[in-house]
Design a protein around this motif. Structure first.
Motif, mmCIF file in Angstrom:
data_model
loop_
_atom_site.group_PDB
_atom_site.id
_atom_site.type_symbol
_atom_site.label_atom_id
_atom_site.label_comp_id
_atom_site.label_asym_id
_atom_site.label_seq_id
_atom_site.Cartn_x
_atom_site.Cartn_y
_atom_site.Cartn_z
ATOM 1 N N UNK A 82 -38.904 89.834 -49.850
ATOM 2 C CA UNK A 82 -38.806 89.847 -48.560
ATOM 3 C C UNK A 82 -40.052 90.748 -47.573
ATOM 4 N N UNK A 83 -40.619 90.347 -46.688
ATOM 5 C CA UNK A 83 -41.537 90.904 -45.736
ATOM 6 C C UNK A 83 -41.073 91.009 -44.122
ATOM 7 N N UNK A 84 -40.888 92.185 -43.718
ATOM 8 C CA UNK A 84 -40.276 92.194 -42.497
ATOM 9 C C UNK A 84 -41.410 93.108 -41.452
ATOM 10 N N UNK A 85 -42.159 92.534 -40.924
ATOM 11 C CA UNK A 85 -43.145 93.534 -39.896
ATOM 12 C C UNK A 85 -42.144 94.276 -38.976
ATOM 13 N N UNK A 86 -42.912 95.756 -38.974
ATOM 14 C CA UNK A 86 -42.385 96.600 -37.994
ATOM 15 C C UNK A 86 -43.109 96.428 -36.803
ATOM 16 N N UNK A 87 -43.910 95.606 -36.349
ATOM 17 C CA UNK A 87 -44.371 95.433 -35.052
ATOM 18 C C UNK A 87 -44.206 93.946 -34.763
ATOM 19 N N UNK A 88 -44.670 93.623 -33.371
ATOM 20 C CA UNK A 88 -44.709 92.116 -33.180
ATOM 21 C C UNK A 88 -45.470 91.246 -33.343
ATOM 22 N N UNK A 89 -46.411 91.663 -34.144
ATOM 23 C CA UNK A 89 -47.657 90.960 -34.417
ATOM 24 C C UNK A 89 -47.644 90.128 -35.556
ATOM 25 N N UNK A 90 -48.225 88.985 -35.303
ATOM 26 C CA UNK A 90 -48.107 87.814 -36.335
ATOM 27 C C UNK A 90 -48.893 88.297 -37.635
ATOM 28 N N UNK A 91 -48.820 87.658 -38.779
ATOM 29 C CA UNK A 91 -49.239 87.865 -39.806
ATOM 30 C C UNK A 91 -49.664 86.437 -40.533
ATOM 31 N N UNK A 92 -50.685 86.569 -41.764
ATOM 32 C CA UNK A 92 -50.737 85.381 -42.348
ATOM 33 C C UNK A 92 -50.017 85.422 -43.757
ATOM 34 N N UNK A 93 -49.660 84.142 -44.116
ATOM 35 C CA UNK A 93 -48.907 83.988 -45.136
ATOM 36 C C UNK A 93 -49.331 82.684 -46.096
ATOM 37 N N UNK A 94 -49.842 83.082 -47.242
ATOM 38 C CA UNK A 94 -50.528 82.042 -47.905
ATOM 39 C C UNK A 94 -49.305 81.887 -49.180
ATOM 40 N N UNK A 95 -49.372 80.850 -49.636
ATOM 41 C CA UNK A 95 -48.391 80.479 -50.790
ATOM 42 C C UNK A 95 -48.924 79.069 -51.167
ATOM 43 N N UNK A 96 -48.588 78.902 -52.639
ATOM 44 C CA UNK A 96 -48.729 77.746 -53.499
ATOM 45 C C UNK A 96 -47.643 77.461 -54.118
ATOM 46 N N UNK A 97 -47.618 76.138 -54.709
ATOM 47 C CA UNK A 97 -46.595 75.700 -55.547
ATOM 48 C C UNK A 97 -47.300 75.944 -56.880
ATOM 49 N N UNK A 98 -46.368 76.101 -57.852
ATOM 50 C CA UNK A 98 -46.723 76.393 -59.241
ATOM 51 C C UNK A 98 -47.182 74.834 -60.088
ATOM 52 N N UNK A 99 -48.054 75.163 -60.816
ATOM 53 C CA UNK A 99 -48.996 73.889 -61.157
ATOM 54 C C UNK A 99 -49.235 74.286 -62.799
ATOM 55 N N UNK A 100 -48.024 74.037 -63.466
ATOM 56 C CA UNK A 100 -48.239 74.413 -64.906
ATOM 57 C C UNK A 100 -48.363 75.925 -65.383
ATOM 58 N N UNK A 101 -47.846 76.766 -64.474
ATOM 59 C CA UNK A 101 -47.989 78.279 -64.831
ATOM 60 C C UNK A 101 -49.297 78.923 -64.122
ATOM 61 N N UNK A 102 -50.066 77.991 -63.096
ATOM 62 C CA UNK A 102 -51.204 78.536 -62.442
ATOM 63 C C UNK A 102 -50.622 78.258 -61.073
ATOM 64 N N UNK A 103 -51.498 78.528 -60.038
ATOM 65 C CA UNK A 103 -51.348 78.147 -58.682
ATOM 66 C C UNK A 103 -51.816 76.904 -58.411
ATOM 67 N N UNK A 104 -51.114 76.312 -57.610
ATOM 68 C CA UNK A 104 -51.877 75.092 -57.010
ATOM 69 C C UNK A 104 -52.553 75.274 -55.864
ATOM 70 N N UNK A 105 -52.939 73.982 -55.177
ATOM 71 C CA UNK A 105 -53.633 74.313 -53.944
ATOM 72 C C UNK A 105 -52.729 75.103 -52.667
ATOM 73 N N UNK A 106 -53.344 76.362 -52.216
ATOM 74 C CA UNK A 106 -52.600 77.030 -51.211
ATOM 75 C C UNK A 106 -52.368 76.409 -50.039
ATOM 76 N N UNK A 107 -51.310 76.939 -49.298
ATOM 77 C CA UNK A 107 -50.962 76.560 -47.909
ATOM 78 C C UNK A 107 -51.132 77.776 -47.188
ATOM 79 N N UNK A 108 -51.374 77.764 -45.846
ATOM 80 C CA UNK A 108 -51.546 79.034 -45.142
ATOM 81 C C UNK A 108 -50.751 78.847 -43.610
ATOM 82 N N UNK A 109 -49.854 79.844 -43.413
ATOM 83 C CA UNK A 109 -48.792 79.841 -42.308
ATOM 84 C C UNK A 109 -49.282 81.054 -41.483
ATOM 85 N N UNK A 110 -49.227 80.883 -40.196
ATOM 86 C CA UNK A 110 -49.283 81.838 -39.166
ATOM 87 C C UNK A 110 -47.774 82.333 -38.568
#
Length: 162
Positions: A82-110
């Protein structure tokens, strides 16, 4: 050639396959402290495996900017994080589904101001990416005796657009 991905706003529904969104949206579950504090109860499914325990660490990450070059994804197979910012500023979150033990195509969230995230165990994700200084976060993750980090370099990587 670098691939491009577009940031989208972080919502609980869009982020559900990867983890939990931590925020104070909507009415609190109950009022406590003589009615002076709203409690948003049990917001994340923390998972530290059979031989791990919860630890709270503080991270101070260098601020980045958009567009951002995503060249590394990692995951923690033994526990959530878990990541809990200690300021009100936004941050970038990039994630990807697992694709056979490797990352698939990433998604980016703000994130919106005051949002945090909890990544489920084993979810591929980018490094902590604050978009403003200071990039200080409270991090709740697994402390345990076994290795809990896998990393994959992305070649050529992705350009994350605002």
């Amino acid at each position: 050639m670098t691939h491009q991905i577009q940031c989208v706003p972080l919502t609980a529904e869009a982020f559900a396959p990867f983890g939990d969104v931590l925020d104070c949206a909507g009415a609190p579950d109950k009022m406590i402290n003589a009615g002076l504090c709203g409690r948003y109860h049990d917001c994340a499914a923390l998972d530290f495996g059979p031989d791990g325990r919860a630890g709270i660490s503080l991270f101070h990450a260098e601020a980045r900017s958009l567009p951002y070059h995503l060249g590394l994804l990692e995951r923690h197979p033994e526990g959530s994080q878990a990541f809990i910012p200690m300021s009100p500023d936004p941050f970038l979150v990039t994630v990807a589904r697992d694709d056979g033990g490797k990352p698939g195509v990433p998604c980016a969230f703000l994130t919106a101001p005051h949002q945090g995230i909890n990544l489920h165990r084993g979810v591929w994700h980018g490094v902590l990416t604050p978009l403003a200084a200071p990039g200080i976060f409270a991090v709740i993750d697994r402390i345990g005796p076994t290795p809990n980090l896998q990393e994959v370099l992305l070649d050529p990587g992705y350009l994350v657009l605002p």
